[in-house]
Design a protein around this motif. Structure first.
Motif, PDB file in Angstrom:
ATOM      1  N   SER A  70     -12.646  93.715  23.775  1.00  0.00           N
ATOM      2  CA  SER A  70     -13.295  94.417  22.852  1.00  0.00           C
ATOM      3  C   SER A  70     -14.872  94.165  23.164  1.00  0.00           C
ATOM      4  O   SER A  70     -15.045  93.190  23.601  1.00  0.00           O
ATOM      5  N   PHE A  71     -15.627  94.872  22.103  1.00  0.00           N
ATOM      6  CA  PHE A  71     -16.973  94.566  22.440  1.00  0.00           C
ATOM      7  C   PHE A  71     -17.515  93.055  22.001  1.00  0.00           C
ATOM      8  O   PHE A  71     -18.059  92.275  22.491  1.00  0.00           O
ATOM      9  N   ALA A  72     -16.737  92.679  20.782  1.00  0.00           N
ATOM     10  CA  ALA A  72     -16.810  91.370  20.212  1.00  0.00           C
ATOM     11  C   ALA A  72     -16.697  90.042  21.042  1.00  0.00           C
ATOM     12  O   ALA A  72     -17.438  89.229  21.442  1.00  0.00           O
ATOM     13  N   ASP A  73     -15.389  90.242  21.974  1.00  0.00           N
ATOM     14  CA  ASP A  73     -15.201  89.397  22.959  1.00  0.00           C
ATOM     15  C   ASP A  73     -16.173  89.555  24.274  1.00  0.00           C
ATOM     16  O   ASP A  73     -16.426  88.497  24.853  1.00  0.00           O
ATOM     17  N   GLN A  74     -16.521  90.901  24.713  1.00  0.00           N
ATOM     18  CA  GLN A  74     -17.435  90.708  25.563  1.00  0.00           C
ATOM     19  C   GLN A  74     -18.844  90.231  25.332  1.00  0.00           C
ATOM     20  O   GLN A  74     -19.412  89.699  26.190  1.00  0.00           O
ATOM     21  N   CYS A  75     -19.139  90.156  24.031  1.00  0.00           N
ATOM     22  CA  CYS A  75     -20.414  89.455  23.559  1.00  0.00           C
ATOM     23  C   CYS A  75     -20.251  88.014  24.043  1.00  0.00           C
ATOM     24  O   CYS A  75     -21.538  87.437  24.354  1.00  0.00           O
ATOM     25  N   VAL A  76     -19.061  87.487  23.862  1.00  0.00           N
ATOM     26  CA  VAL A  76     -18.785  86.068  24.329  1.00  0.00           C
ATOM     27  C   VAL A  76     -18.757  85.877  25.553  1.00  0.00           C
ATOM     28  O   VAL A  76     -19.691  84.773  26.385  1.00  0.00           O
ATOM     29  N   LEU A  77     -18.144  86.766  26.609  1.00  0.00           N
ATOM     30  CA  LEU A  77     -17.950  86.423  28.067  1.00  0.00           C
ATOM     31  C   LEU A  77     -18.963  87.008  28.710  1.00  0.00           C
ATOM     32  O   LEU A  77     -19.492  86.234  29.814  1.00  0.00           O
ATOM     33  N   LEU A  78     -19.698  87.917  28.448  1.00  0.00           N
ATOM     34  CA  LEU A  78     -20.918  88.443  29.193  1.00  0.00           C
ATOM     35  C   LEU A  78     -22.238  88.084  28.649  1.00  0.00           C
ATOM     36  O   LEU A  78     -23.298  88.231  29.374  1.00  0.00           O
ATOM     37  N   GLY A  79     -22.070  87.207  27.521  1.00  0.00           N
ATOM     38  CA  GLY A  79     -23.439  87.055  26.793  1.00  0.00           C
ATOM     39  C   GLY A  79     -24.380  86.239  27.681  1.00  0.00           C
ATOM     40  O   GLY A  79     -23.815  85.288  28.373  1.00  0.00           O
ATOM     41  N   GLY A  80     -25.737  86.582  28.122  1.00  0.00           N
ATOM     42  CA  GLY A  80     -26.410  85.748  28.865  1.00  0.00           C
ATOM     43  C   GLY A  80     -26.577  85.912  30.321  1.00  0.00           C
ATOM     44  O   GLY A  80     -26.936  85.119  30.814  1.00  0.00           O
ATOM     45  N   ALA A  81     -25.573  87.122  30.799  1.00  0.00           N
ATOM     46  CA  ALA A  81     -25.654  87.172  32.029  1.00  0.00           C
ATOM     47  C   ALA A  81     -26.675  87.433  32.859  1.00  0.00           C
ATOM     48  O   ALA A  81     -27.849  87.920  32.118  1.00  0.00           O
ATOM     49  N   PRO A  82     -26.880  87.148  34.111  1.00  0.00           N
ATOM     50  CA  PRO A  82     -28.284  87.168  34.869  1.00  0.00           C
ATOM     51  C   PRO A  82     -28.768  88.473  34.941  1.00  0.00           C
ATOM     52  O   PRO A  82     -28.137  89.287  34.588  1.00  0.00           O
ATOM     53  N   ASP A  83     -30.053  88.403  35.012  1.00  0.00           N
ATOM     54  CA  ASP A  83     -30.955  89.603  34.991  1.00  0.00           C
ATOM     55  C   ASP A  83     -30.453  90.601  35.836  1.00  0.00           C
ATOM     56  O   ASP A  83     -30.804  91.945  35.639  1.00  0.00           O
ATOM     57  N   GLN A  84     -30.166  90.093  37.043  1.00  0.00           N
ATOM     58  CA  GLN A  84     -29.637  91.176  38.016  1.00  0.00           C
ATOM     59  C   GLN A  84     -28.520  92.260  37.535  1.00  0.00           C
ATOM     60  O   GLN A  84     -28.401  93.226  37.805  1.00  0.00           O
ATOM     61  N   CYS A  85     -27.623  91.648  36.605  1.00  0.00           N
ATOM     62  CA  CYS A  85     -26.623  92.244  36.104  1.00  0.00           C
ATOM     63  C   CYS A  85     -27.305  93.259  34.914  1.00  0.00           C
ATOM     64  O   CYS A  85     -26.883  94.563  35.093  1.00  0.00           O
ATOM     65  N   VAL A  86     -28.492  92.951  34.239  1.00  0.00           N
ATOM     66  CA  VAL A  86     -28.961  93.979  33.537  1.00  0.00           C
ATOM     67  C   VAL A  86     -29.557  94.980  34.231  1.00  0.00           C
ATOM     68  O   VAL A  86     -29.760  96.179  34.012  1.00  0.00           O
ATOM     69  N   GLU A  87     -30.228  94.665  35.524  1.00  0.00           N
ATOM     70  CA  GLU A  87     -30.844  95.544  36.278  1.00  0.00           C
ATOM     71  C   GLU A  87     -29.780  96.661  36.936  1.00  0.00           C
ATOM     72  O   GLU A  87     -29.988  97.818  36.811  1.00  0.00           O
TER      73      GLU A  87
END
Ligand code: ZN
Length: 349
Positions: A70-87
């Motif tokens: 779920s999005f709520a769990d994604q926020c916990v698991l993916l939160g703060g992932a490195p900037d290369q993930c954002v790119e």
């Protein structure tokens, strides 16, 4: 075992890094049970999210399609992932927009991610899809997260009578005239829950001690907007409906309004290994009726502030069974700048 995979998959142990490595190996296999594994990942989000951190990049760049979380769990698991993930996600969105990539970007929630979301929306990305999960893009500057990243399970306990109710922190079933005044106390017909807002970490400052989740005499969907007086009571309330309730429907609701019915008290518990994780939620845990903090449900439009148009800040979402009246989910939102509140009713997902 508090993981009860919705697919009937046998629960796997998730006590340490080796167990998580096994889980992630399985997730890579195209024939594995992605939803069942998703419930394990929800458990990890609720208990030891740090064990997932080494896999953030691998999931975002290669397994997002099988990441049944779920999005709520994604926020916990993916939160703060490195900037290369954002790119990586921003590039994919530019090439071929999809809500899955947009949600992952929103879940990362870092400064770089919020910049990338704003750019995506201003380049034609789907603003509504971000707003569904509680992320707002202002006219200028980065996107804003309009929910707390700290979740609390809302656990209901019965209360014996109004005297006991008056002494609890988070009451269920107050008389309406204690939470609303003037004509608003007529329009508002039901009290579901009041929360001491300082007990939900991450909520914006609020001038009153408590915020109230209330209801009206109508089936879903509806949205109620109101201001607050010096005592935090709601006033100038107005409701919007898809379809105004028929007279008979209002009468049915009126017949349910028995004073003293369904009095209770809510305890706000951190997510932990004692909750039951099933089908992407914790609602099967005995006594749990919803979640305070965290993003809104993610399936329905969320209210914008009637004064400043900003997406409102999500406070809590509970099932109607917190105090039986109507059907579906009931949510509470605030605009901390304008001191306005919204309560809404939506159907089951
Ligand atoms: Zn506002």
């Amino acid at each position: 075992m508090p993981v009860e995979p919705v697919t009937g998959m046998a629960p796997m142990p998730l006590d340490g890094p080796d167990d998580v490595a096994k889980l992630m190996e399985l997730l890579q296999r195209p024939d594995s049970d992605a939803r069942g594994l998703g419930d394990h990942l929800a458990f990890l989000a609720g208990t030891q999210p740090e064990l997932f951190r080494p896999y953030q990049e691998a999931v975002i760049t290669g397994m997002l399609g099988r990441f049944g979380v779920s999005f709520a769990d994604q926020c916990v698991l993916l939160g703060g992932a490195p900037d290369q993930c954002v790119e990586h996600l921003a590039r994919r969105l530019r090439h071929h927009w999809s809500f899955g990539d947009a949600w992952a970007l929103a879940a990362i929630g870092s400064a770089a991610a919020l910049e990338a979301i704003a750019e995506d929306v201003r380049n034609g990305g789907d603003r509504e899809e971000y707003e569904l999960c509680g992320v707002w893009v202002p006219p200028t500057g980065p996107a804003r997260i309009r929910f707390s990243l700290h979740r609390r399970a809302v656990c209901l306990q019965p209360v014996n009578g109004p005297e006991e109710l008056a002494a609890v922190d988070h009451p269920v079933g107050l008389p309406v005239d204690q939470v609303a005044q003037g004509p608003s106390a007529t329009l508002i017909s039901w009290h579901y829950l009041s929360l001491r807002h300082t007990d939900v970490p991450g909520l914006p400052a609020w001038p009153a001690d408590r915020v109230h989740l209330v209801g009206v005499r109508a089936g879903y969907p509806w949205t109620l907007h109101a201001g607050i007086d010096n005592y935090g009571r709601y006033h100038n309330a107005a409701v919007t409906y898809d379809e105004p309730p028929a007279v008979e429907e209002e009468e049915t609701y009126r017949s349910l309004e028995v004073p003293g019915f369904g009095l209770g008290s809510v305890e706000l518990r951190p997510y932990d290994a004692d909750l039951v994780y099933c089908n992407g939620h914790i609602q099967l845990t005995p006594g749990v009726v919803g979640t305070a903090g965290g993003p809104p449900i993610g399936l329905y439009s969320n209210p914008s502030c009637p004064s400043c148009s900003r997406l409102m800040f999500h406070v809590v979402t509970v099932e109607n069974r917190i105090r039986e009246y109507g059907d579906g989910w009931r949510s509470l939102f605030i605009c901390e700048d304008c001191q306005t509140v919204s309560c809404n009713a939506t159907g089951w997902n």
